[in-house]
Design a protein around this motif. Structure first.
Motif, PDB file in Angstrom:
ATOM      1  N   VAL A  25       8.766  -9.868  15.240  1.00 17.36           N
ATOM      2  CA  VAL A  25       9.586  -9.117  14.292  1.00 17.36           C
ATOM      3  C   VAL A  25       8.817  -7.889  13.836  1.00 17.36           C
ATOM      4  N   ASN A  26       9.526  -6.864  13.446  1.00 16.22           N
ATOM      5  CA  ASN A  26       8.921  -5.688  12.860  1.00 16.22           C
ATOM      6  C   ASN A  26       8.226  -6.085  11.556  1.00 16.22           C
ATOM      7  N   PHE A  27       6.912  -5.797  11.430  1.00 19.32           N
ATOM      8  CA  PHE A  27       6.203  -6.362  10.272  1.00 19.32           C
ATOM      9  C   PHE A  27       6.612  -5.739   8.951  1.00 19.32           C
ATOM     10  N   ASP A  28       7.031  -4.467   8.932  1.00 19.13           N
ATOM     11  CA  ASP A  28       7.505  -3.867   7.687  1.00 19.13           C
ATOM     12  C   ASP A  28       8.798  -4.536   7.212  1.00 19.13           C
ATOM     13  N   ASP A  29       9.722  -4.739   8.147  1.00 19.57           N
ATOM     14  CA  ASP A  29      10.981  -5.399   7.787  1.00 19.57           C
ATOM     15  C   ASP A  29      10.728  -6.826   7.311  1.00 19.57           C
ATOM     16  N   TYR A  30       9.816  -7.519   8.007  1.00 22.97           N
ATOM     17  CA  TYR A  30       9.503  -8.889   7.613  1.00 22.97           C
ATOM     18  C   TYR A  30       8.958  -8.927   6.192  1.00 22.97           C
ATOM     19  N   CYS A  31       8.010  -8.046   5.874  1.00 22.50           N
ATOM     20  CA  CYS A  31       7.398  -8.038   4.541  1.00 22.50           C
ATOM     21  C   CYS A  31       8.421  -7.726   3.468  1.00 22.50           C
ATOM     22  N   GLN A  32       9.306  -6.790   3.757  1.00 25.52           N
ATOM     23  CA  GLN A  32      10.303  -6.441   2.747  1.00 25.52           C
ATOM     24  C   GLN A  32      11.240  -7.604   2.468  1.00 25.52           C
ATOM     25  N   GLN A  33      11.719  -8.269   3.516  1.00 29.20           N
ATOM     26  CA  GLN A  33      12.623  -9.392   3.318  1.00 29.20           C
ATOM     27  C   GLN A  33      11.925 -10.581   2.660  1.00 29.20           C
ATOM     28  N   LYS A  34      10.664 -10.761   2.969  1.00 33.26           N
ATOM     29  CA  LYS A  34       9.915 -11.865   2.367  1.00 33.26           C
ATOM     30  C   LYS A  34       9.625 -11.601   0.895  1.00 33.26           C
ATOM     31  N   ALA A  35       9.202 -10.389   0.576  1.00 38.92           N
ATOM     32  CA  ALA A  35       8.706 -10.099  -0.769  1.00 38.92           C
ATOM     33  C   ALA A  35       9.734  -9.463  -1.679  1.00 38.92           C
ATOM     34  N   ALA A  36      10.615  -8.642  -1.107  1.00 37.02           N
ATOM     35  CA  ALA A  36      11.456  -7.807  -1.969  1.00 37.02           C
ATOM     36  C   ALA A  36      12.841  -7.583  -1.387  1.00 37.02           C
ATOM     37  N   PRO A  37      13.634  -8.642  -1.210  1.00 39.17           N
ATOM     38  CA  PRO A  37      15.004  -8.437  -0.747  1.00 39.17           C
ATOM     39  C   PRO A  37      15.787  -7.623  -1.773  1.00 39.17           C
ATOM     40  N   PRO A  38      16.740  -6.817  -1.331  1.00 40.40           N
ATOM     41  CA  PRO A  38      17.512  -5.996  -2.269  1.00 40.40           C
ATOM     42  C   PRO A  38      18.088  -6.827  -3.409  1.00 40.40           C
ATOM     43  N   GLY A  39      17.960  -6.297  -4.617  1.00 35.24           N
ATOM     44  CA  GLY A  39      18.466  -6.982  -5.802  1.00 35.24           C
ATOM     45  C   GLY A  39      17.428  -7.782  -6.546  1.00 35.24           C
ATOM     46  N   SER A  40      16.285  -8.055  -5.905  1.00 31.71           N
ATOM     47  CA  SER A  40      15.231  -8.821  -6.567  1.00 31.71           C
ATOM     48  C   SER A  40      14.433  -7.925  -7.510  1.00 31.71           C
ATOM     49  N   SER A  41      13.757  -8.545  -8.458  1.00 28.65           N
ATOM     50  CA  SER A  41      12.910  -7.785  -9.378  1.00 28.65           C
ATOM     51  C   SER A  41      11.794  -7.070  -8.623  1.00 28.65           C
ATOM     52  N   ALA A  42      11.210  -7.749  -7.632  1.00 35.68           N
ATOM     53  CA  ALA A  42      10.139  -7.127  -6.849  1.00 35.68           C
ATOM     54  C   ALA A  42      10.639  -5.885  -6.131  1.00 35.68           C
ATOM     55  N   TYR A  43      11.863  -5.915  -5.656  1.00 31.23           N
ATOM     56  CA  TYR A  43      12.448  -4.763  -4.968  1.00 31.23           C
ATOM     57  C   TYR A  43      12.437  -3.531  -5.875  1.00 31.23           C
ATOM     58  N   TYR A  44      12.897  -3.703  -7.102  1.00 29.64           N
ATOM     59  CA  TYR A  44      12.976  -2.551  -8.005  1.00 29.64           C
ATOM     60  C   TYR A  44      11.593  -2.137  -8.516  1.00 29.64           C
ATOM     61  N   ALA A  45      10.692  -3.092  -8.684  1.00 29.30           N
ATOM     62  CA  ALA A  45       9.330  -2.742  -9.099  1.00 29.30           C
ATOM     63  C   ALA A  45       8.613  -1.959  -8.003  1.00 29.30           C
ATOM     64  N   LEU A  46       8.780  -2.381  -6.762  1.00 27.20           N
ATOM     65  CA  LEU A  46       8.114  -1.693  -5.654  1.00 27.20           C
ATOM     66  C   LEU A  46       8.679  -0.308  -5.416  1.00 27.20           C
ATOM     67  N   ARG A  47       9.931  -0.122  -5.700  1.00 28.31           N
ATOM     68  CA  ARG A  47      10.542   1.208  -5.516  1.00 28.31           C
ATOM     69  C   ARG A  47       9.952   2.255  -6.440  1.00 28.31           C
ATOM     70  N   GLN A  48       9.264   1.838  -7.483  1.00 28.94           N
ATOM     71  CA  GLN A  48       8.690   2.795  -8.433  1.00 28.94           C
ATOM     72  C   GLN A  48       7.386   3.403  -7.915  1.00 28.94           C
ATOM     73  N   ALA A  49       6.773   2.768  -6.929  1.00 27.18           N
ATOM     74  CA  ALA A  49       5.538   3.307  -6.350  1.00 27.18           C
ATOM     75  C   ALA A  49       5.867   4.483  -5.439  1.00 27.18           C
ATOM     76  N   SER A  50       4.854   5.265  -5.127  1.00 26.19           N
ATOM     77  CA  SER A  50       5.056   6.361  -4.193  1.00 26.19           C
ATOM     78  C   SER A  50       5.425   5.802  -2.826  1.00 26.19           C
ATOM     79  N   VAL A  51       6.179   6.600  -2.055  1.00 29.14           N
ATOM     80  CA  VAL A  51       6.600   6.149  -0.730  1.00 29.14           C
ATOM     81  C   VAL A  51       5.393   5.801   0.125  1.00 29.14           C
ATOM     82  N   ALA A  52       4.311   6.534  -0.043  1.00 31.24           N
ATOM     83  CA  ALA A  52       3.114   6.321   0.775  1.00 31.24           C
ATOM     84  C   ALA A  52       2.461   4.967   0.507  1.00 31.24           C
ATOM     85  N   ARG A  53       2.592   4.466  -0.730  1.00 32.05           N
ATOM     86  CA  ARG A  53       1.921   3.209  -1.086  1.00 32.05           C
ATOM     87  C   ARG A  53       2.841   2.002  -1.010  1.00 32.05           C
ATOM     88  N   GLN A  54       4.130   2.209  -0.878  1.00 28.39           N
ATOM     89  CA  GLN A  54       5.063   1.092  -0.841  1.00 28.39           C
ATOM     90  C   GLN A  54       4.784   0.088   0.282  1.00 28.39           C
TER      91      GLN A  54
END
Length: 302
Positions: A25-54
């Motif tokens: 699997v694509n590791f970026d997609d895997y990490c996002q689905q594991k840690a921060a699926p859309p609608g989760s608190s982690a999703y919105y917290a991670l979106r506040q970081a710079s694109v480079a560090r996300q």
């Protein structure tokens, strides 16, 4: 979706029957689905970081989730220990430049100082191993050991990933990580009890005349309300104190942690309004409210 600027071409090795590796699997997609699926608190917290560090932050959140699932969603401690042993080997492989799991591959791609971060990754894994050793804590100092190893270590890893002065984050980040765990213990009390764990010290439950059977059997009472009021107040005060301790020059770099703190505070407020009815349900915020709270918190100047 989080916008990742890095290449998504890397693939993980096929899964093996004796390891927790998923299918290729694509590791970026895997990490996002594991840690921060859309609608989760982690999703919105991670979106506040710079694109480079996300990508790096998302990989760290995914790693924490992998460790958490290994110990908290495994009914057989022997299986849990086997999976943890696999992760111990995988962290060593990451340090040696030979990761096989998509989360480890993501860390290899984005974590600049793998050698320097390796002790913290080991400490985080050792912290979760405590869940296989005990499900109750006699008093607050004993619970603090767990919070330090898990919450404090994780917050330090996250803070270091974006800090202006990574060498100094250990002066303030651990306290914020521990405070966030205190809030999580309140929020997830019912879920944790259903998995056989209660993260409220035994002596505090005795002080308020609440038993483990009360929690497990979802028995609400005036005594339980007072116990939860105490737990909620402590968590809220700890978060405020930890936020105040972030150096002014680091506040703009810590948008993800600050958003997490704001979301935790909002959940605590909601739990309080609902009369601490956390045994039979998980009280949560709506996605729209999470978005607004995280965005506003990340942009506050003080």
């Amino acid at each position: 979706m989080l916008q990742f600027s890095a290449c998504r071409a890397a693939r993980c090795a096929p899964s093996a029957s004796d390891s927790p590796r998923p299918n290729p699997v694509n590791f970026d997609d895997y990490c996002q689905q594991k840690a921060a699926p859309p609608g989760s608190s982690a999703y919105y917290a991670l979106r506040q970081a710079s694109v480079a560090r996300q990508p790096l932050l998302t990989a760290l959140f995914a790693l924490r989730r992998e460790f958490e699932e290994t110990v908290k969603e495994t009914s057989d401690p022997t299986i849990g220990r086997t999976k943890l042993a696999w992760w111990q080997k995988e962290m060593a492989s990451l340090a040696a430049g030979e990761p096989s799991h998509p989360v480890s591959k993501a860390l290899a791609a984005y974590l600049g100082d793998i050698e320097g971060s390796y002790p913290s990754l080991q400490a985080l894994l050792a912290g979760y191993e405590m869940d296989l050793d005990q499900a109750r804590y006699l008093d607050y100092p004993n619970l603090q050991r767990y919070m330090t190893n898990v919450g404090g270590t994780f917050a330090t890893l996250v803070a270091r990933a974006t800090a202006r002065d990574p060498a100094r984050v250990s002066n303030w980040a651990p306290a914020l990580g521990q405070a966030l765990m205190l809030a999580l213990f309140v929020e997830a009390l019912g879920d944790d009890a259903r998995h056989g764990r209660i993260y409220i010290p035994i002596d505090e439950m005795q002080r308020f005349n609440v038993t483990a059977a009360d929690v497990i059997n979802r028995r609400y009472s005036d005594a339980f309300t007072e116990l939860m009021r105490f737990q909620t107040t402590r968590a809220r005060d700890a978060i405020h104190a930890a936020l105040a301790a972030i150096p002014p020059d680091e506040r703009p770099t810590q948008r993800t942690l600050r958003a997490q703190a704001a979301l935790s505070l909002a959940v605590l407020d909601e739990i309080e309004r609902e009369g601490y009815q956390v045994l039979h349900q998980r009280i949560a915020l709506t996605p729209v409210r999470k978005l607004w709270i995280a965005w506003r918190a990340a942009r506050k100047s003080s």
